[in-house]
Design a protein around this motif. Structure first.
Motif, PDB file in Angstrom:
ATOM      1  N   ALA A  33      -0.244  -3.560  -6.014  1.00  0.00           N
ATOM      2  CA  ALA A  33       0.747  -2.714  -5.100  1.00  0.00           C
ATOM      3  C   ALA A  33      -0.887  -1.576  -5.226  1.00  0.00           C
ATOM      4  O   ALA A  33      -1.622  -2.106  -6.557  1.00  0.00           O
ATOM      5  CB  ALA A  33       1.393  -1.837  -6.087  1.00  0.00           C
ATOM      6  N   VAL A  34      -0.805  -1.009  -4.017  1.00  0.00           N
ATOM      7  CA  VAL A  34      -1.966   0.392  -4.556  1.00  0.00           C
ATOM      8  C   VAL A  34      -1.094   1.995  -4.146  1.00  0.00           C
ATOM      9  O   VAL A  34      -1.164   1.703  -3.085  1.00  0.00           O
ATOM     10  CB  VAL A  34      -3.114   0.176  -3.547  1.00  0.00           C
ATOM     11  CG1 VAL A  34      -4.400   1.364  -3.718  1.00  0.00           C
ATOM     12  CG2 VAL A  34      -4.129  -0.850  -3.476  1.00  0.00           C
ATOM     13  N   LEU A  35      -1.306   2.951  -4.997  1.00  0.00           N
ATOM     14  CA  LEU A  35      -0.566   3.913  -5.176  1.00  0.00           C
ATOM     15  C   LEU A  35      -1.671   4.964  -5.487  1.00  0.00           C
ATOM     16  O   LEU A  35      -2.631   5.109  -6.099  1.00  0.00           O
ATOM     17  CB  LEU A  35       0.480   3.303  -6.569  1.00  0.00           C
ATOM     18  CG  LEU A  35       1.376   2.777  -6.074  1.00  0.00           C
ATOM     19  CD1 LEU A  35       2.527   3.141  -7.965  1.00  0.00           C
ATOM     20  CD2 LEU A  35       2.537   3.609  -4.875  1.00  0.00           C
TER      21      LEU A  35
ATOM     22  N   SER B 299      -4.388   3.550   4.442  1.00  0.00           N
ATOM     23  CA  SER B 299      -5.584   2.853   4.981  1.00  0.00           C
ATOM     24  C   SER B 299      -6.406   2.096   4.434  1.00  0.00           C
ATOM     25  O   SER B 299      -7.229   1.593   5.346  1.00  0.00           O
ATOM     26  CB  SER B 299      -6.175   4.492   4.678  1.00  0.00           C
ATOM     27  OG  SER B 299      -7.003   5.134   3.964  1.00  0.00           O
ATOM     28  N   VAL B 300      -6.315   1.405   3.548  1.00  0.00           N
ATOM     29  CA  VAL B 300      -7.087   0.274   2.830  1.00  0.00           C
ATOM     30  C   VAL B 300      -6.506  -0.201   3.535  1.00  0.00           C
ATOM     31  O   VAL B 300      -8.551  -0.937   3.847  1.00  0.00           O
ATOM     32  CB  VAL B 300      -6.428   0.136   1.044  1.00  0.00           C
ATOM     33  CG1 VAL B 300      -7.004  -1.283   0.781  1.00  0.00           C
ATOM     34  CG2 VAL B 300      -6.508   1.023   0.025  1.00  0.00           C
ATOM     35  N   ALA B 301      -5.987  -0.827   4.524  1.00  0.00           N
ATOM     36  CA  ALA B 301      -5.238  -2.099   5.192  1.00  0.00           C
ATOM     37  C   ALA B 301      -6.282  -1.843   6.543  1.00  0.00           C
ATOM     38  O   ALA B 301      -7.306  -2.957   7.056  1.00  0.00           O
ATOM     39  CB  ALA B 301      -4.069  -1.856   5.998  1.00  0.00           C
ATOM     40  N   ASN B 302      -7.086  -1.045   6.569  1.00  0.00           N
ATOM     41  CA  ASN B 302      -8.013  -0.570   7.445  1.00  0.00           C
ATOM     42  C   ASN B 302      -9.253  -1.198   7.180  1.00  0.00           C
ATOM     43  O   ASN B 302     -10.836  -1.690   8.054  1.00  0.00           O
ATOM     44  CB  ASN B 302      -8.489   0.965   8.133  1.00  0.00           C
ATOM     45  CG  ASN B 302      -7.188   1.641   8.657  1.00  0.00           C
ATOM     46  OD1 ASN B 302      -6.589   0.731   8.943  1.00  0.00           O
ATOM     47  ND2 ASN B 302      -7.463   2.498   8.200  1.00  0.00           N
TER      48      ASN B 302
ATOM     49  N   LEU C 182       1.025  -1.227  -0.036  1.00  0.00           N
ATOM     50  CA  LEU C 182      -0.478   0.199  -0.030  1.00  0.00           C
ATOM     51  C   LEU C 182       1.308   1.154  -0.345  1.00  0.00           C
ATOM     52  O   LEU C 182       2.079   1.081   0.872  1.00  0.00           O
ATOM     53  CB  LEU C 182      -1.412  -0.313   1.077  1.00  0.00           C
ATOM     54  CG  LEU C 182      -1.829  -1.265   1.282  1.00  0.00           C
ATOM     55  CD1 LEU C 182      -3.019  -0.757   2.945  1.00  0.00           C
ATOM     56  CD2 LEU C 182      -2.773  -1.526   0.217  1.00  0.00           C
ATOM     57  N   GLY C 183       0.420   2.123  -0.908  1.00  0.00           N
ATOM     58  CA  GLY C 183       1.189   3.386  -0.953  1.00  0.00           C
ATOM     59  C   GLY C 183       1.303   4.247  -0.096  1.00  0.00           C
ATOM     60  O   GLY C 183      -0.157   4.312   0.896  1.00  0.00           O
TER      61      GLY C 183
END
Lengths: 214, 227
Positions: free
Chosen positions: A101-103, A32-35, A25-26
Motif C-alpha cells: 500500500a502506498v499512502l 499517480s504512481v500507477a502512471n 494506492l492512496g
C-alpha cells in the motif's frame, strides 16, 4: 539540494513495485504512481470501494457513474478485473492479501508510526476512510510525502504530534529528498537523490538518520 | 405469490419514523440510492441516525437531509469530501453528532449485525484515538480492538436489477456497502434500474439473495420510460 517534483517522486516509488504485485494506492499523490509503473510489469491495483484490476481513466463520454476509485475519480476495469463488496474489500486489506500500500502522510515517526487522517484542528471534521485498515493490513506500507511541511518543518519525527493512523507499520518513506527505510535499528537512508548529502537531509529530519549501507 | 415490488418511492419509505437508524448504501456517488433518499427527505422523518460511508456533497442525497436538519447523528468513515458543505456547516455549528468509524470497521460492524454476531476483534485502529475507551485484546502477539455489531431499523440501498423475490444484481463498483446493509436492517428497501420476473436472473450472478430484501422500487425515470 535537489528536491524531486511530485511526478518524479511517484516515478521513484513505481520503480519498487514488482511484477505480479497486488497494490493499493492512496488518494492524492500515491494514485499517480500507477502512471509510472513500467509496461513490462503486470500489477493489479485494488480500490477500497470494491475493485481489483483498476485501469486508467475512461475516455470522455465513456464514464460509468458507478465505476470510481477511492478518490471518487472515474476509472476503468482491466480485463481480468472484478468487483466485490466492502467487507470482502477490507478483508483483502486486513487479511494481509495486499502486497503493497502506498499512502500519503502528515507525519511518520522513527518507529514507523503514521499520522495521516487528522490534524489537531477541531474546526474541521475528521475523516479516516480506509487509511487505518490499509495501515495495519498491507504486507508492506510505503509512505509517499514531501520531506517537510510548507514552512520547512520536518514531517519525519521521533514521535508524531498528530493523531496516529497506525503504529509501527511504515516500512519505507519516499520523500522529495531521499528514500528512507524504517528498520529495527532506526531510520536508515536507502537513497539520496543527486548530490544531496546525509547531513543536509538530516537537518530537515526530526529523528536521527543512519547512513546508507554500503 | 411473493411480489416485493412497491409501486412508488413515496409509499416504500412512508413508515420510516422519527428517530430511526437508517443505513444508506453507496460510496461517494457510486451505488447510492439517490431517489430513495429524496423520498425520505420529502417524507420528513426527523432526528434520524444515518449510517453511510460519506455525508453527501452539494445539495443532493444525504447533504439534502442534513440541509433540512432531519439528521441527529452521522455514522461514517469519510464525512469530509470536496463539496460536503452541509455536513461541515452543521459540524461547525455543533448541530450534528459524528461517530467516525474506519471504513473496514464500518462495513464489518454492519456485516456482523446481518450475520447475527455481537461484535469482533479488529487490528484496525489499535493504538489510535479511534480505539480510546474501547476494550482491547492481544491475540498471538498482535493488538486488537473490540467493535460491536451495528444494526439498523431501515436500509436504503441501490442495485441494478431485482426480480420479484428481491434477488439483486449490481452495476460495476456500485455494490460497495449495499449487500452488507441489506442484511443488517429490519426493513431493507432497494431502488433499482429494472425489475424482472422470477427466474430471469442468472442464479450465478445474484449478489444479494432476496431473503435480505423487503421492498423493491423502480427508479422514477425508469417508471416513466416504461410507461
Amino acid at each position: 539540494m535537489l528536491r524531486l517534483e511530485p511526478d518524479e517522486m511517484a516515478s521513484r516509488v513505481a520503480q519498487d513495485i514488482p511484477d505480479g504485485a497486488y497494490v493499493n494506492l492512496g488518494i492524492g499523490m500515491p494514485t499517480s504512481v500507477a502512471n509510472y509503473v513500467s509496461d513490462d510489469r503486470e500489477v493489479i491495483y485494488h480500490s477500497e470501494n470494491g475493485i481489483l484490476g483498476v485501469g486508467p481513466a475512461p475516455k470522455p463520454g465513456e464514464e460509468d457513474p458507478d465505476l470510481i476509485n477511492a478518490g471518487k475519480q472515474f476509472v476503468t476495469l482491466l480485463p481480468g478485473g472484478c468487483y466485490f463488496d466492502n467487507a470482502e474489500s477490507f478483508a483483502m486489506m486486513r487479511g494481509g492479501h495486499l502486497d503493497i500500500a502506498v499512502l500519503g502522510a502528515f507525519q511518520v515517526s522513527a518507529g514507523g508510526d503514521i499520522a495521516n487522517w487528522a490534524t489537531n484542528d477541531d474546526r474541521f471534521p475528521p475523516a479516516v476512510g480506509g487509511a487505518m485498515d490499509l495501515a495495519v493490513g498491507a504486507r508492506q506500507l510505503f509512505v509517499l510525502m514531501r520531506h517537510t511541511t510548507r514552512d520547512n518543518q520536518p514531517k519525519i519525527l521521533e514521535r508524531c504530534s498528530y493523531p496516529l493512523t497506525g503504529t509501527g507499520v511504515v516500512k519505507r518513506i519516499y520523500t522529495d529528498l531521499a528514500v528512507i527505510d524504517v528498520t529495527p535499528e532506526g531510520l536508515r537512508v536507502r537513497e539520496l537523490y543527486a548530490d544531496n548529502t546525509l547531513s543536509e537531509v538530516q537537518a530537515l529530519t526530526g529523528a536521527p538518520l543512519l547512513a546508507p549501507e554500503s | 405469490m411473493i411480489n416485493k415490488q412497491w409501486d412508488s418511492l413515496k409509499s416504500a419509505v412512508a413508515d420510516i419514523r422519527d428517530g430511526d437508524v437508517v443505513m444508506i448504501g453507496g460510496f461517494g456517488s457510486s451505488g447510492i440510492p439517490l431517489q430513495l433518499i429524496e423520498a425520505l427527505r420529502q417524507h420528513g422523518a426527523r432526528e434520524l441516525t444515518i449510517i453511510s460511508n460519506n455525508a453527501g456533497v452539494r445539495e443532493e442525497g444525504i447533504a439534502a437531509l442534513l440541509r433540512d436538519r432531519l439528521v441527529r447523528k452521522m455514522v461514517c468513515s469519510f464525512p469530509r469530501s470536496a463539496g460536503s458543505v452541509w455536513f461541515e456547516r452543521l459540524y461547525e455549528e455543533g448541530a450534528i453528532e459524528l461517530e467516525l468509524v474506519p471504513q473496514g470497521t464500518l462495513g464489518e460492524r454492519i456485516r456482523a449485525a446481518g450475520a447475527g454476531l455481537g461484535g469482533f476483534y479488529t487490528p484496525t485502529g489499535y493504538g489510535t484515538q479511534l480505539a480510546e475507551g474501547k476494550e482491547t485484546r492481544v491475540i498471538d502477539g498482535k493488538g486488537y480492538v473490540l467493535e460491536f455489531a451495528m444494526p439498523a431499523d431501515v436500509a436504503l440501498i441501490r442495485a441494478d436489477k431485482a426480480d420479484l423475490w428481491g434477488n439483486l444484481t449490481y452495476n460495476t463498483a456500485g455494490r460497495n456497502f449495499n449487500p452488507l446493509m441489506a442484511m443488517a436492517a429490519r426493513t431493507t428497501i432497494v431502488e433499482v434500474a429494472s425489475v424482472v420476473g422470477v427466474g430471469e436472473l442468472d442464479p450465478e450472478h445474484i449478489v444479494t439473495p432476496g431473503i435480505f430484501v423487503n421492498r423493491v422500487v423502480l427508479q422514477e425515470d425508469r417508471q416513466h420510460a416504461a410507461a
